[in-house]
Enzyme design. Structure first.
Site, short mmCIF file in Angstrom:
data_model
loop_
_atom_site.label_atom_id
_atom_site.label_comp_id
_atom_site.label_asym_id
_atom_site.label_seq_id
_atom_site.Cartn_x
_atom_site.Cartn_y
_atom_site.Cartn_z
N HIS A 157 0.79 -1.23 0.00
CA HIS A 157 0.00 0.00 0.00
C HIS A 157 0.83 1.28 0.00
CE1 HIS A 157 0.34 0.21 4.38
NE2 HIS A 157 -0.57 -0.70 4.62
N HIS B 12 -5.08 -8.39 14.83
CA HIS B 12 -5.15 -7.19 13.98
C HIS B 12 -5.97 -7.56 12.74
CE1 HIS B 12 -4.09 -3.69 11.79
NE2 HIS B 12 -2.95 -4.10 11.27
N GLU C 289 -6.25 -5.98 9.81
CA GLU C 289 -5.83 -5.60 8.45
C GLU C 289 -5.67 -6.87 7.63
OE1 GLU C 289 -2.59 -2.77 8.21
OE2 GLU C 289 -3.07 -2.33 6.12
N ASP D 160 -3.77 -8.24 5.55
CA ASP D 160 -2.57 -9.08 5.41
C ASP D 160 -2.50 -10.12 6.54
OD1 ASP D 160 -2.21 -6.72 6.94
OD2 ASP D 160 -0.04 -6.82 6.79
N HIS E 39 -1.06 -0.27 14.78
CA HIS E 39 -1.30 1.02 14.14
C HIS E 39 -2.75 1.19 13.68
CE1 HIS E 39 -1.18 -0.27 9.74
NE2 HIS E 39 -1.04 -1.40 10.40
N ASP F 282 1.83 -6.06 14.28
CA ASP F 282 2.76 -5.35 13.39
C ASP F 282 3.96 -4.76 14.14
OD1 ASP F 282 1.52 -5.68 10.88
OD2 ASP F 282 0.13 -4.04 11.27
N TYR G 55 10.17 0.24 8.36
CA TYR G 55 8.81 -0.12 8.78
C TYR G 55 8.28 0.92 9.76
CZ TYR G 55 4.87 -3.07 9.79
OH TYR G 55 3.58 -3.55 9.90
N HIS H 253 5.44 -9.57 10.79
CA HIS H 253 6.16 -9.46 9.51
C HIS H 253 7.65 -9.68 9.74
CE1 HIS H 253 2.78 -7.87 7.21
NE2 HIS H 253 2.57 -6.96 8.14
FE1 FEO Z 1 -1.34 -3.50 9.78
FE2 FEO Z 1 0.64 -5.99 8.76
O1 FEO Z 1 -0.97 -5.08 8.91
#
Ligand code: FEO
Length: 403
Positions: A28, A82, A84, A86, A147, A166, A194, A227
């Site tokens: 993104h 989370h 999101e 991903d 976040h 994250d 990051y 990640h």
């Molecule tokens: Fe905020 Fe890795 O997603």
């Protein structure tokens, strides 16, 4: 289908069952030149628990890794730290295929999962709540806006693992699962990138979170981020770096960002750099024709100044500068001084737009913007050097090793 993906053991009861995305180059708007991973974890016990899932296209990879350890249908609980996509993208598939007894998320997470996927029945856990699932003692800590509003950490007491979503992660693909198996300079660089591109706007909350972690004093063996490689060594080191990045203490480093149509703004940028160096600062120069916005954000993380140069195109700032300034405004860097410069032909508009954008970002202008009609002459270049010197003068009190 033949199995090609296997789980990797993290601690006595925890296995990594995520996916490695070697090919992603744009997350993104953030350039992920080293790829990434979507980390999901299995806690083995009387009632196996899956912590987070992976991005939807990697569903089969995750299921294969789970199946290399246990029969996927034996998973009893899923924790979504989370929402999101991903990390939650294949949660609906997981629920359909595994039919876990419970799916847990923060209150905001349950709300978000309902909105993303129409999932109902996600059980909300409260901040600080403790729970024992099949003998596994867990605690949940909300980390709102780190976040997303839904973000939370899960702590697994038996193996002293903090599943940090994250936080403390990085976009870095690899076959290695631990940060200590990778070159430290690469790990630090990707963590900084990051932080700069994801967490920078929430720096005050990061400092609060670190304070809370210190108060909680959870015994920690592993920080399992969502990640990149995870942390079993250097846990203090990454927390210290987060404090440093969140503090955004200025240094003698100046970031010079520009683009150019016929070389005039490039010459001005070089004169600004000469002024910076002559004044005792050092510069990182990022011509936007060959630089990515997310690398600019990373360079700003340890800088004291931001100088931006643009040509005027159709009475507007150059598109690459509009792009990077919009991006940086959202990241809300702090403690920067700077200035604007650039050339124009018959309409002088863009440099003022850059100056306004820098002001809106809270970058303190140390001198008037420098403009040049067409090609900069000796006088204009001298003013550019003076701009660089003035900025360097403001940075003189700060440190910075020029790395
Ligand atoms: Fe905020 Fe890795 O997603």
């Amino acid at each position: 289908m033949d199995q090609v993906f296997t789980a990797q053991q993290v601690t006595d009861h925890v296995y990594w069952v995520g996916a490695v995305d070697w090919s992603i180059r744009d997350f993104h708007g953030y350039s992920t030149s080293r790829g990434t991973s979507y980390n999901a974890f299995l806690i083995l016990g009387d009632e196996p628990i899956l912590v987070d899932t992976v991005k939807a296209p990697f569903r089969d990879e995750m299921f294969q890794r789970i199946a290399s350890v246990i029969e996927p249908s034996s998973i009893r609980h899923v924790i979504s730290n989370h929402s999101e996509m991903d990390h939650s993208g294949c949660l609906p598939d997981v629920i359909e295929r595994i039919r876990p007894r419970t799916v847990f998320a923060s209150a905001k997470g349950a709300e978000a999962l309902a909105r993303h996927f129409g999932l109902s029945g996600v059980q909300a856990v409260a901040d600080g709540q403790a729970m024992t699932l099949g003998g596994a003692e867990l605690r949940f800590y909300e980390t709102r806006m780190l976040h997303w509003p839904d973000s939370m950490f899960t702590y697994y007491a038996a193996d002293r693992v903090l599943f940090s979503s994250d936080a403390f992660g990085m976009h870095l693909a690899g076959t290695q699962r631990f940060t200590d198996e990778m070159p430290w300079d690469v790990v630090e660089q990707e963590c900084a990138k990051y932080y700069a591109n994801i967490l920078l706007p929430f720096s005050k909350l990061v400092l609060k979170l670190v304070g809370r972690l210190e108060e909680l004093a959870l015994p920690l063996k592993v920080i399992a981020c969502d990640h990149g490689p995870i942390w079993r060594e250097g846990l203090d080191r990454i927390v210290e770096l987060y404090v440093k990045w969140a503090t955004q203490a200025p240094t003698r480093k100046a970031v010079v960002v520009y683009d150019t149509m016929w070389g005039s703004t490039a010459r001005m940028a070089q004169a600004v750099v000469e002024g910076l160096v002559a004044g005792g600062a050092w510069a990182k120069v990022l011509p936007m024709g060959g630089s990515h916005r997310s690398d600019v954000a990373t360079e700003i993380l340890d800088a004291g100044a931001l100088l931006v140069g643009t040509p005027t195109l159709n009475q507007n700032l150059f598109p690459t500068l509009a792009d990077v300034l919009t991006y940086l405004k959202g990241l809300a860097p702090k403690n920067l001084v700077g200035g604007a410069f650039g050339s124009y032909g018959w309409s002088s508009k863009a440099v003022g737009q850059v100056a306004d954008a820098l002001e809106a970002m809270g970058v303190e202008a140390v001198a008037e913007p420098v403009e040049s009609a067409y090609v900069p002459d000796a006088q204009v270049l001298q003013r550019c050097r003076a701009l660089g010197r003035a900025v360097a003068g403001r940075l003189a009190a700060f440190g910075g090793d020029g790395a």
